[in-house]
Write a protein that holds these residues in place. Structure first.
Motif, PDB file in Angstrom:
ATOM      1  N   ALA A  81      -3.666  -1.356  -9.248  1.00 63.09           N
ATOM      2  CA  ALA A  81      -4.040  -0.933  -7.896  1.00 63.09           C
ATOM      3  C   ALA A  81      -3.502   0.471  -7.629  1.00 63.09           C
ATOM      4  O   ALA A  81      -2.697   1.010  -8.379  1.00 63.09           O
ATOM      5  CB  ALA A  81      -3.502  -1.913  -6.874  1.00 63.09           C
ATOM      6  N   THR A  82      -3.979   1.056  -6.554  1.00 66.71           N
ATOM      7  CA  THR A  82      -3.528   2.387  -6.158  1.00 66.71           C
ATOM      8  C   THR A  82      -2.537   2.256  -5.007  1.00 66.71           C
ATOM      9  O   THR A  82      -2.533   1.272  -4.268  1.00 66.71           O
ATOM     10  CB  THR A  82      -4.709   3.264  -5.728  1.00 66.71           C
ATOM     11  OG1 THR A  82      -5.394   2.630  -4.636  1.00 66.71           O
ATOM     12  CG2 THR A  82      -5.684   3.463  -6.879  1.00 66.71           C
ATOM     13  N   GLY A  83      -1.715   3.278  -4.865  1.00 66.35           N
ATOM     14  CA  GLY A  83      -0.721   3.266  -3.799  1.00 66.35           C
ATOM     15  C   GLY A  83      -0.326   4.677  -3.420  1.00 66.35           C
ATOM     16  O   GLY A  83      -0.709   5.656  -4.085  1.00 66.35           O
ATOM     17  N   ARG A  84       0.438   4.780  -2.356  1.00 64.36           N
ATOM     18  CA  ARG A  84       0.901   6.071  -1.869  1.00 64.36           C
ATOM     19  C   ARG A  84       2.404   6.000  -1.640  1.00 64.36           C
ATOM     20  O   ARG A  84       2.924   4.984  -1.173  1.00 64.36           O
ATOM     21  CB  ARG A  84       0.180   6.457  -0.573  1.00 64.36           C
ATOM     22  CG  ARG A  84      -1.296   6.760  -0.762  1.00 64.36           C
ATOM     23  CD  ARG A  84      -2.013   6.886   0.569  1.00 64.36           C
ATOM     24  NE  ARG A  84      -1.587   8.043   1.344  1.00 64.36           N
ATOM     25  CZ  ARG A  84      -2.037   9.276   1.151  1.00 64.36           C
ATOM     26  NH1 ARG A  84      -2.922   9.526   0.190  1.00 64.36           N
ATOM     27  NH2 ARG A  84      -1.618  10.276   1.904  1.00 64.36           N
ATOM     28  N   ALA A  85       3.073   7.095  -1.986  1.00 66.38           N
ATOM     29  CA  ALA A  85       4.533   7.164  -1.838  1.00 66.38           C
ATOM     30  C   ALA A  85       4.894   8.456  -1.129  1.00 66.38           C
ATOM     31  O   ALA A  85       4.449   9.544  -1.524  1.00 66.38           O
ATOM     32  CB  ALA A  85       5.220   7.096  -3.203  1.00 66.38           C
ATOM     33  N   SER A 117       0.814  -1.224   0.000  1.00 66.29           N
ATOM     34  CA  SER A 117       0.000   0.000   0.000  1.00 66.29           C
ATOM     35  C   SER A 117       0.841   1.265   0.000  1.00 66.29           C
ATOM     36  O   SER A 117       0.407   2.292  -0.519  1.00 66.29           O
ATOM     37  CB  SER A 117      -0.940   0.006   1.205  1.00 66.29           C
ATOM     38  OG  SER A 117      -0.195   0.019   2.426  1.00 66.29           O
ATOM     39  N   HIS A 118       2.035   1.221   0.596  1.00 72.65           N
ATOM     40  CA  HIS A 118       2.848   2.427   0.748  1.00 72.65           C
ATOM     41  C   HIS A 118       4.311   2.142   0.436  1.00 72.65           C
ATOM     42  O   HIS A 118       4.800   1.026   0.655  1.00 72.65           O
ATOM     43  CB  HIS A 118       2.756   2.969   2.186  1.00 72.65           C
ATOM     44  CG  HIS A 118       1.437   3.588   2.526  1.00 72.65           C
ATOM     45  ND1 HIS A 118       0.282   2.858   2.654  1.00 72.65           N
ATOM     46  CD2 HIS A 118       1.095   4.894   2.760  1.00 72.65           C
ATOM     47  CE1 HIS A 118      -0.720   3.680   2.965  1.00 72.65           C
ATOM     48  NE2 HIS A 118      -0.248   4.904   3.040  1.00 72.65           N
ATOM     49  N   VAL A 119       4.967   3.162  -0.059  1.00 73.92           N
ATOM     50  CA  VAL A 119       6.411   3.179  -0.223  1.00 73.92           C
ATOM     51  C   VAL A 119       6.932   4.452   0.431  1.00 73.92           C
ATOM     52  O   VAL A 119       6.402   5.541   0.174  1.00 73.92           O
ATOM     53  CB  VAL A 119       6.837   3.116  -1.703  1.00 73.92           C
ATOM     54  CG1 VAL A 119       8.315   3.445  -1.858  1.00 73.92           C
ATOM     55  CG2 VAL A 119       6.568   1.735  -2.274  1.00 73.92           C
ATOM     56  N   PHE A 120       7.945   4.313   1.270  1.00 73.95           N
ATOM     57  CA  PHE A 120       8.542   5.458   1.952  1.00 73.95           C
ATOM     58  C   PHE A 120      10.012   5.563   1.544  1.00 73.95           C
ATOM     59  O   PHE A 120      10.762   4.589   1.640  1.00 73.95           O
ATOM     60  CB  PHE A 120       8.451   5.311   3.479  1.00 73.95           C
ATOM     61  CG  PHE A 120       7.047   5.321   4.012  1.00 73.95           C
ATOM     62  CD1 PHE A 120       6.431   6.517   4.356  1.00 73.95           C
ATOM     63  CD2 PHE A 120       6.334   4.135   4.164  1.00 73.95           C
ATOM     64  CE1 PHE A 120       5.141   6.530   4.844  1.00 73.95           C
ATOM     65  CE2 PHE A 120       5.047   4.146   4.649  1.00 73.95           C
ATOM     66  CZ  PHE A 120       4.445   5.344   4.995  1.00 73.95           C
TER      67      PHE A 120
END
Length: 510
Positions: A338-342, A312-315
């Protein structure tokens, strides 16, 4: 358009449907027909768009006809890292379960015995990293003259890792009449030169501008101080509805320290970097895939091609040194539609690196402001064994002396100074002083101590040839030889006043 419209065999379509796919991605729709037509190909697409299946699927149908021979693989796939090679092998096992194809995996970090045995039995598909492949070739354990299909995957990563000379050497060992496929997310000039040299009239497919971002990924950057990065990261992990996340850092030491810090704060975190052996890296990836851990702290070894569903996330704990790595890092989320957040955490020192990333992608990264108590609560709190909260929020009586504010410490010192002036100190009774004062040394103890010291000096003198029992002190010895005349009167002018040799005092008549 469906996979059935691309000309794949029925057995292969059954495997694709069983894997849960029915509609090809743009790179797959354009690349698969050209590969089946035996054309050379250059495929440029952003990461996470299905480049692996665009060459795995047609290769299975092409290799379904023919026979394998010992030590002579029929096809070769070059990957920059062990993880990518293992991932491509998983794709072959998944899509080729209805075909009688044999595959071998040549990667470093594992023993060669099993790999050599697999090659001796004959393989249809050889998936290898350049270093291990050249090692076995120089040992005479493999022949490349029967390889008619070459795939160079993640070519720009090959360039970054310095594998281009090895690839050029490998290409010279392959048959001149072969089919070559080159896939990459970016196309720097050295890769273009490599393609012009070893590809014959290739078809160029570009489904997205080089180094462009995936539109299904919401990108943000957050600025903070260098000592607040860990606290900000933990705040985002707790408040942004994170299910699974990959955290990227530039250095392997940072990866290890950050993973330990997250574990101390209660996060189910693992780590993966280049210093780990292959079995440990595979074990950490398996734990992340099966949900045993929800956070994976990684170096750029996991930035390319790593396909884990549901991230779901990449930091970006560190802003990447190379702008291209930013595109690959955030591509670990938002895969398969799919959707994701970075999130990219940066400081004032990272301003140039952020500017280079925005210049490459062609669009600014939206900046957000996160309201968190960035007072560095990690500093000293864990060592004291206290609960995780800032120092200033603890009651005054719980704070150690050095953790009180500067004003309170100076006020306390002033109060102690005033009390010492105002209140005279009562005289302590003699009996109490004698009970508190240290006991004086007795004569016997002092004599024993002196004897021990003398014995130590005697041993030291004997060791270095200065034992007084065997040698007269130098001053006394020199006096006896007439070299010192402390009590003699001054000599008259013209007389000898130097040292008198001993032989002058010896008479021949005696």
């Amino acid at each position: 358009m469906s996979f059935a419209d691309l000309g794949l065999s029925d057995e292969l379509l059954q495997s694709v449907v069983a894997a849960g796919y029915d509609t090809p991605t743009p790179i797959q729709a354009q690349a698969i027909p050209s590969v089946l037509m035996m054309r050379d190909l250059i495929g440029i697409a952003q990461t996470g768009t299905g480049k692996t299946a665009s060459f795995v699927l047609p290769m299975i149908d092409i290799l379904a006809h023919g026979r394998r021979r010992a030590l002579m693989p029929r096809s070769l796939i070059l990957e920059p890292t062990r993880e990518l090679a293992a991932q491509v092998a998983e794709n072959f096992e998944k899509y080729g379960k209805n075909h009688d194809l044999k595959m071998a995996l040549l990667i470093g970090g594992v023993q060669m015995g099993d790999q050599v045995k697999a090659l001796s039995e004959g393989v249809d598909v050889l998936i290898a990293t350049p270093g291990r492949l050249m090692d076995l070739f120089e040992r005479g354990k493999i022949l490349l003259t029967g390889c008619n299909l070459l795939v160079i995957d993640e070519a720009d990563r090959m360039l970054d890792m310095g594998f281009i000379p090895d690839i050029e050497n490998i290409c010279t060992k392959l048959p001149a009449q072969r089919q070559t496929l080159l896939f990459s997310a970016t196309m720097p000039p050295p890769i273009k030169k490599l393609a012009d040299r070893f590809l014959s009239n290739p078809k160029y497919i570009e489904v997205a501008r080089p180094a462009s971002n995936n539109t299904s990924i919401a990108q943000h950057k957050v600025k903070c101080g260098s000592k607040q990065k860990r606290e900000l990261l933990r705040h985002l992990l707790r408040t942004d509805n994170v299910s699974t996340a990959i955290i990227f850092a530039n250095r392997k030491t940072t990866v290890r320290e950050l993973a330990k810090s997250l574990k101390r704060h209660g996060f189910a975190a693992g780590e993966i970097h280049g210093d780990m052996d292959q079995s440990s890296r595979i074990a950490e990836l398996d734990r992340f895939k099966d949900g045993s851990i929800s956070i994976l702290v990684a170096s750029d070894v996991a930035a390319r091609g790593l396909d884990v569903k549901g991230v779901s996330h990449v930091f970006n704990f560190d802003t990447p040194w190379h702008p291209d790595d930013y595109v690959h890092r955030i591509g670990r989320t938002g895969r398969g539609g799919a959707t994701g957040r970075a999130f990219t955490i940066y400081t004032s020192e990272d301003a140039e690196a952020i500017a280079n990333v925005e210049k490459l992608t062609g669009s600014p990264i939206p900046e957000i402001t996160v309201d968190f108590d960035g007072k560095g609560e990690e500093k000293g709190v864990r060592r004291q064994g206290r609960e995780d909260k800032p120092r200033e929020d603890r009651p005054r009586e719980e704070r150690p002396r050095d953790e009180k504010p500067r004003e309170e410490r100076s006020r306390d010192r002033g109060n102690r100074r005033d009390r010492s002036r105002a209140e005279p100190v009562a005289e302590t009774p003699r009996a109490e002083v004698e009970s508190v004062a240290p006991r004086s040394e007795t004569r016997t103890e002092r004599r024993a101590r002196d004897e021990r010291n003398d014995a130590h000096v005697e041993r030291s003198d004997r060791r270095y040839g200065r034992d007084d029992r065997y040698e007269q002190p130098r001053r006394e010895q020199e006096r006896s030889r007439g070299r010192w005349r402390d009590n003699d009167p001054p000599s008259k002018p013209g007389e000898w006043n130097g040292p008198i040799p001993e032989f002058l005092g010896v008479s021949a008549l005696v």
